[in-house]
Design an enzyme around this catalytic site. Structure first.
Site, PDB file in Angstrom:
ATOM      1  N   CYS A 250      62.347  50.218  43.894  1.00  0.00           N
ATOM      2  CA  CYS A 250      62.410  51.044  44.711  1.00  0.00           C
ATOM      3  C   CYS A 250      60.727  51.634  44.920  1.00  0.00           C
ATOM      4  O   CYS A 250      59.811  51.390  45.361  1.00  0.00           O
ATOM      5  CB  CYS A 250      63.304  52.121  44.789  1.00  0.00           C
ATOM      6  SG  CYS A 250      63.689  53.204  46.374  1.00  0.00           S
TER       7      CYS A 250
ATOM      8  N   GLU B 109      69.367  48.847  44.338  1.00  0.00           N
ATOM      9  CA  GLU B 109      69.194  49.914  43.342  1.00  0.00           C
ATOM     10  C   GLU B 109      70.583  50.966  43.149  1.00  0.00           C
ATOM     11  O   GLU B 109      71.251  51.291  44.159  1.00  0.00           O
ATOM     12  CB  GLU B 109      67.734  50.969  43.648  1.00  0.00           C
ATOM     13  CG  GLU B 109      67.776  51.950  42.689  1.00  0.00           C
ATOM     14  CD  GLU B 109      66.687  52.850  43.159  1.00  0.00           C
ATOM     15  OE1 GLU B 109      65.984  53.476  42.160  1.00  0.00           O
ATOM     16  OE2 GLU B 109      66.518  53.086  44.285  1.00  0.00           O
TER      17      GLU B 109
ATOM     18  N   LYS C 221      62.631  51.151  35.607  1.00  0.00           N
ATOM     19  CA  LYS C 221      61.884  51.700  36.512  1.00  0.00           C
ATOM     20  C   LYS C 221      60.645  52.296  36.104  1.00  0.00           C
ATOM     21  O   LYS C 221      61.005  53.366  35.233  1.00  0.00           O
ATOM     22  CB  LYS C 221      62.817  52.541  37.454  1.00  0.00           C
ATOM     23  CG  LYS C 221      62.071  52.819  38.653  1.00  0.00           C
ATOM     24  CD  LYS C 221      62.990  53.847  39.609  1.00  0.00           C
ATOM     25  CE  LYS C 221      62.538  54.217  40.952  1.00  0.00           C
ATOM     26  NZ  LYS C 221      63.512  54.673  41.758  1.00  0.00           N
TER      27      LYS C 221
END
Length: 259
Positions: free
Chosen positions: A144, A44, A110
């Site tokens: 994540c 990331e 995300k």
């Protein structure tokens, strides 16, 4: 359809807020891969580390980092994925790029911005699930903090691989290990988690623990995974098909609608 998919994980330290240095480091690491691979996975925010300094560091999709990913993918005849800070229409996104060997790409923004670090104050969240079709494999890319939310990852789309890129800190690494394994088991899919090592500009240490788990939750990647490494793992389509046909757990999943 390709029966075997080779995934190369590059677990690496990152130079804080220095895209040029990180691109150079990853160019060297990619060049060092000696065996054939289908997909290279980077962390990331692999050009900057997990920073909220988006105003100074954001690029657009024509910027140097996306251009670098395209160039590396073409040069090495492989797909490359990882996330970057992207500016678009007045908003900042933590955006994953899945760049194909021909230079075309698919993106994922995300969904779950990390409120504990104030990510939601800087970055707009994504709203769309993405499935990447690559060499006959269906890959679901996530980022994540998305790992903590099983509904978002639930395998309603019959994907083969669930893939997370991350900057997941050492202090919560036990959760990372447990949740990656759980996502593989509950979704009857390979689960890949690629994390970083080192220490970021905020003083947070990272110990990697990048790993690949199979459908039954067995780790099929290296056990010594707290330092920088490069490892290529072979995923087998027949393992997915055989286990799903035999166990059929996904047939009993609950129906739901995401809002």
């Amino acid at each position: 359809m390709q029966e075997e998919l080779k995934i190369t994980m590059i677990q690496s330290d990152l130079v804080w807020e220095n895209p040029n240095a990180n691109r150079m480091i990853f160019s060297e690491k990619i060049a060092s891969i000696s065996e054939a691979t289908d997909l290279i996975v980077l962390p990331e925010m692999f050009t900057t580390g997990f920073t909220m300094n988006a105003k100074a560091l954001a690029e657009d999709e024509t910027g140097a980092s996306v251009s670098w990913m395209i160039s590396e993918a073409k040069k090495h005849h492989t797909a490359i994925t990882g996330s970057l800070i992207i500016s678009e229409n007045g908003c900042y996104y933590n955006r994953l790029f899945f760049v194909f060997p021909d230079g075309n790409y698919t993106t994922y923004n995300k969904r779950h911005t990390f409120t504990l670090a104030g990510e939601h104050k800087t970055f707009a969240r994504g709203n769309d699930q993405v499935i990447v079709m690559y060499k006959g494999w269906k890959i679901c890319p996530l980022i994540c903090y998305d790992l903590r939310f099983p509904v978002w990852a639930r395998n309603t789309m019959n994907y083969d691989v669930l893939l997370y890129v991350a900057n997941w800190p050492e202090k919560r690494i036990a959760a990372w290990d447990a949740l990656l394994k759980a996502r593989a088991i509950e979704n009857m899919a390979y689960c890949i988690g690629l994390n970083r090592t080192g220490e970021d500009g905020n003083g947070h240490p990272y110990v990697g623990h990048s790993a690949v788990y199979d459908l039954l939750g067995e780790q099929v990647s290296t056990k010594d995974f707290e330092h920088e490494f490069i490892e290529t793992i072979s995923l087998q389509k027949n393992e997915i098909e055989t286990n799903r046909r035999h166990l059929q757990f996904l047939n009993d999943k609950d129906d739901f609608t995401l809002s």
